[in-house]
Design a protein around this motif. Structure first.
Motif, PDB file in Angstrom:
ATOM      1  N   ILE A  61      17.646  10.952 -10.119  1.00 21.87           N
ATOM      2  CA  ILE A  61      16.651  10.712 -11.173  1.00 21.87           C
ATOM      3  C   ILE A  61      16.747   9.257 -11.626  1.00 21.87           C
ATOM      4  N   PRO A  62      15.593   8.546 -11.679  1.00 22.97           N
ATOM      5  CA  PRO A  62      14.224   8.975 -11.374  1.00 22.97           C
ATOM      6  C   PRO A  62      13.776   8.615  -9.955  1.00 22.97           C
ATOM      7  N   LEU A  63      14.641   8.013  -9.147  1.00 21.27           N
ATOM      8  CA  LEU A  63      14.247   7.437  -7.865  1.00 21.27           C
ATOM      9  C   LEU A  63      13.600   8.443  -6.933  1.00 21.27           C
ATOM     10  N   GLN A  64      14.129   9.652  -6.876  1.00 22.39           N
ATOM     11  CA  GLN A  64      13.659  10.625  -5.894  1.00 22.39           C
ATOM     12  C   GLN A  64      12.721  11.668  -6.497  1.00 22.39           C
ATOM     13  N   LEU A  65      12.054  11.277  -7.565  1.00 22.06           N
ATOM     14  CA  LEU A  65      11.007  12.098  -8.150  1.00 22.06           C
ATOM     15  C   LEU A  65       9.689  11.356  -8.032  1.00 22.06           C
ATOM     16  N   ASP A  66       8.628  12.062  -7.722  1.00 23.48           N
ATOM     17  CA  ASP A  66       7.297  11.478  -7.649  1.00 23.48           C
ATOM     18  C   ASP A  66       6.541  11.756  -8.943  1.00 23.48           C
ATOM     19  N   PRO A  67       5.491  10.972  -9.225  1.00 21.62           N
ATOM     20  CA  PRO A  67       4.643  11.285 -10.380  1.00 21.62           C
ATOM     21  C   PRO A  67       4.067  12.689 -10.257  1.00 21.62           C
ATOM     22  N   PRO A  68       3.875  13.384 -11.395  1.00 20.19           N
ATOM     23  CA  PRO A  68       4.076  12.926 -12.772  1.00 20.19           C
ATOM     24  C   PRO A  68       5.508  13.076 -13.284  1.00 20.19           C
ATOM     25  N   ASP A  69       6.382  13.826 -12.574  1.00 21.28           N
ATOM     26  CA  ASP A  69       7.739  14.025 -13.078  1.00 21.28           C
ATOM     27  C   ASP A  69       8.480  12.697 -13.232  1.00 21.28           C
ATOM     28  N   HIS A  70       8.265  11.793 -12.290  1.00 21.83           N
ATOM     29  CA  HIS A  70       8.924  10.502 -12.333  1.00 21.83           C
ATOM     30  C   HIS A  70       8.651   9.785 -13.654  1.00 21.83           C
ATOM     31  N   ALA A  71       7.410   9.819 -14.112  1.00 23.47           N
ATOM     32  CA  ALA A  71       7.029   9.092 -15.326  1.00 23.47           C
ATOM     33  C   ALA A  71       7.742   9.630 -16.554  1.00 23.47           C
ATOM     34  N   ARG A  72       8.007  10.920 -16.593  1.00 21.36           N
ATOM     35  CA  ARG A  72       8.681  11.510 -17.747  1.00 21.36           C
ATOM     36  C   ARG A  72      10.060  10.904 -17.930  1.00 21.36           C
ATOM     37  N   TYR A  73      10.768  10.743 -16.844  1.00 17.29           N
ATOM     38  CA  TYR A  73      12.120  10.184 -16.934  1.00 17.29           C
ATOM     39  C   TYR A  73      12.086   8.675 -17.137  1.00 17.29           C
ATOM     40  N   ALA A 133       0.827  -1.210   0.000  1.00 14.86           N
ATOM     41  CA  ALA A 133       0.000   0.000   0.000  1.00 14.86           C
ATOM     42  C   ALA A 133       0.861   1.259   0.000  1.00 14.86           C
ATOM     43  N   VAL A 134       1.928   1.266   0.804  1.00 16.57           N
ATOM     44  CA  VAL A 134       2.812   2.434   0.853  1.00 16.57           C
ATOM     45  C   VAL A 134       3.508   2.635  -0.485  1.00 16.57           C
ATOM     46  N   LEU A 135       4.057   1.565  -1.053  1.00 16.51           N
ATOM     47  CA  LEU A 135       4.826   1.690  -2.287  1.00 16.51           C
ATOM     48  C   LEU A 135       3.970   2.112  -3.475  1.00 16.51           C
ATOM     49  N   ARG A 136       2.680   1.839  -3.404  1.00 16.22           N
ATOM     50  CA  ARG A 136       1.785   2.174  -4.520  1.00 16.22           C
ATOM     51  C   ARG A 136       1.062   3.495  -4.333  1.00 16.22           C
ATOM     52  N   ASP A 137       1.432   4.243  -3.300  1.00 16.52           N
ATOM     53  CA  ASP A 137       0.753   5.520  -3.016  1.00 16.52           C
ATOM     54  C   ASP A 137       1.780   6.638  -2.886  1.00 16.52           C
ATOM     55  N   PRO A 138       2.393   7.049  -4.008  1.00 10.41           N
ATOM     56  CA  PRO A 138       3.434   8.083  -3.919  1.00 10.41           C
ATOM     57  C   PRO A 138       2.897   9.457  -3.546  1.00 10.41           C
ATOM     58  N   ALA A 139       1.592   9.683  -3.692  1.00  6.54           N
ATOM     59  CA  ALA A 139       1.033  10.976  -3.295  1.00  6.54           C
ATOM     60  C   ALA A 139       1.119  11.165  -1.789  1.00  6.54           C
ATOM     61  N   ALA A 153      11.353  -7.674  -3.648  1.00  4.50           N
ATOM     62  CA  ALA A 153      12.772  -7.313  -3.646  1.00  4.50           C
ATOM     63  C   ALA A 153      13.081  -6.178  -4.616  1.00  4.50           C
ATOM     64  N   PHE A 154      12.305  -6.076  -5.698  1.00  6.49           N
ATOM     65  CA  PHE A 154      12.479  -4.981  -6.646  1.00  6.49           C
ATOM     66  C   PHE A 154      11.515  -3.827  -6.378  1.00  6.49           C
ATOM     67  N   GLY A 155      10.822  -3.874  -5.251  1.00  6.66           N
ATOM     68  CA  GLY A 155       9.854  -2.838  -4.938  1.00  6.66           C
ATOM     69  C   GLY A 155       8.515  -3.119  -5.600  1.00  6.66           C
ATOM     70  N   SER A 156       7.686  -2.077  -5.673  1.00  4.85           N
ATOM     71  CA  SER A 156       6.361  -2.180  -6.266  1.00  4.85           C
ATOM     72  C   SER A 156       5.903  -0.764  -6.590  1.00  4.85           C
ATOM     73  N   GLY A 157       4.881  -0.664  -7.421  1.00  4.83           N
ATOM     74  CA  GLY A 157       4.373   0.656  -7.743  1.00  4.83           C
ATOM     75  C   GLY A 157       5.245   1.375  -8.761  1.00  4.83           C
ATOM     76  N   PRO A 158       5.075   2.684  -8.888  1.00  5.09           N
ATOM     77  CA  PRO A 158       5.770   3.421  -9.953  1.00  5.09           C
ATOM     78  C   PRO A 158       7.283   3.408  -9.832  1.00  5.09           C
ATOM     79  N   HIS A 159       7.819   3.232  -8.628  1.00  7.61           N
ATOM     80  CA  HIS A 159       9.270   3.251  -8.449  1.00  7.61           C
ATOM     81  C   HIS A 159       9.890   1.865  -8.502  1.00  7.61           C
ATOM     82  N   ARG A 160       9.171   0.895  -9.039  1.00  6.58           N
ATOM     83  CA  ARG A 160       9.737  -0.456  -9.144  1.00  6.58           C
ATOM     84  C   ARG A 160      11.062  -0.399  -9.906  1.00  6.58           C
TER      85      ARG A 160
END
Length: 398
Positions: free
Chosen positions: A78-90, A54-60, A335-342
């Motif tokens: 970049i891109p690890l320490q950027l949240d959506p939508p900027d994260h998605a661009r990279y 739940a935490v990994l899938r809720d970057p807001a 182990a590889f995480g989850s959500g947008p920062h996988r």
């Protein structure tokens, strides 16, 4: 957190790093979401599978921004320490360079490199597998992939260690070491970017420098922030995973024999070792919006320690989680995480791990830890300081 509950920080004590399962279990089963306060910081430890996902899938709510962790960088990585939508661009720019198909094209070269590193060990009675195999293998692969000078690898490793495992007895001393190493990272890559802009080649580093984001060229500053992250990820986490995997196999002869006798299960074994031996114990987030997780209230500014290793051994998420089942299906490990920062490099990591286990065990099917060895692992990212093995049998490859 009640006084009779185990201290969540015990998970990150050096004494538990070599085998953290008991620490994970003690905290997870008594205090699955633990709110720990000190003078400077409120930290929420999240340990159960459902809460971690739940935490990994809720970057807001749970941001990955630079506020969550500072390791000597001047700007967000970049891109690890950027949240959506900027994260998605990279990620749109970077993902194609690390696709499964592109990584598969590296398999033959990786297989040759594994053979080059393993064959000298076949005539040895003992070796330090960390120094002679698990560190040079992924480091060499990544430097070659990037198209950076292989002779600079010792420099990269020194800088990486100064950031990930800084010397110092106090937080102030360690932060100073990280700052020094971070400055060295920026200096090296500042010069490398300028050089590659003038003299491009066919390596990934040149390809990234000439990439575009939203129709404009990548800036030098953006490339510095991408490079900072890639060196840390490319030179550290696969080495840590190999250390954890080989240490486990050296201690569990039946599991080692299983992959020697049935190499077709190695891909599945890689996934299970990632789950069971989770090399990256914890990832950090910072709370942006008030709310709750697992019944525990959270407030903006709280630090969140997402304990991947505890989630990966949670019986609510995995059947018999403390048994390493090399044919476990499905295996939805974190182990590889989850959500947008996988993890961006998961396809490369899986390839390296699979080929390493295949080719190593074709040549050296029987080994054990040196008698009397007590392994020491770093915390946070579980990498061995040394991995002394006694080689009991080697077999020439026909």
């Amino acid at each position: 957190m009640a006084d009779n509950h185990p201290n969540p920080w015990s998970i990150l004590e050096p004494a538990n790093a070599a085998d953290p399962h008991a620490a994970y279990r003690d905290v997870r089963e008594t205090c699955p979401v633990a709110h720990v306060s000190d003078v400077e910081q409120h930290t929420v430890f999240v340990l159960r599978d459902e809460h971690v996902r739940a935490v990994l899938r809720d970057p807001a709510t749970f941001s990955s921004s630079m506020d969550a962790v500072h390791i000597g960088q001047d700007r967000p990585l970049i891109p690890l320490q950027l949240d959506p939508p900027d994260h998605a661009r990279y990620r749109r720019m970077l993902d194609p360079h690390f696709s499964a198909a592109r990584m598969a094209a590296l398999e033959d070269d990786i297989r040759k490199l594994v053979a080059e590193l393993v064959e000298p060990l076949m005539t040895s009675e003992t070796c330090d597998l960390h120094a002679e195999f698990t560190e040079p293998l992924p480091s060499t692969i990544f430097v070659r992939l990037m198209g950076l000078p292989l002779e600079d690898l010792p420099t990269f490793l020194e800088i990486k260690e100064g950031i990930v495992r800084p010397d110092g007895d106090t937080a102030e001393e360690q932060n100073a070491e990280r700052a020094r190493a971070g400055a060295a990272m920026y200096e090296y890559f500042g010069e490398a970017i300028e050089h590659r802009r003038r003299h491009p080649d066919d390596g990934l580093f040149s390809a990234l420098i000439t990439s575009e984001i939203d129709g404009r060229p990548v800036t030098n500053e953006e490339m510095l922030d991408i490079s900072f992250l890639m060196i840390l990820a490319g030179l550290d986490t696969v080495t840590a995973t190999l250390d954890c995997s080989f240490a486990y196999l050296a201690r569990h002869a039946d599991r080692r024999r299983a992959i020697v006798e049935r190499p077709e299960i190695i891909s599945s074994a890689v996934e299970e070792l990632l789950r069971h031996q989770t090399p990256v114990q914890v990832v950090l987030r910072i709370v942006r919006e008030a709310g709750e997780i697992g019944g525990v209230e959270i407030a903006p500014g709280d630090s969140v320690a997402v304990v991947l290793g505890a989630a990966n051994t949670d019986p609510r998420g995995f059947h018999d989680p403390e048994i390493a089942d090399f044919e476990r299906q499905p295996n939805r490990h974190l182990a590889f995480g989850s959500g947008p920062h996988r993890c961006l490099g998961s396809h490369l990591a899986r390839l390296e791990l699979r080929v390493a286990l295949e080719e190593f065990h074709r040549r050296i099917p029987d080994y054990e830890l040196e008698a009397g060895t007590e392994l020491e692992f770093s915390v946070g990212v579980r990498q061995a300081t040394a991995l002394p093995l006694r080689i009991r049998a080697a077999a020439p490859v026909v």
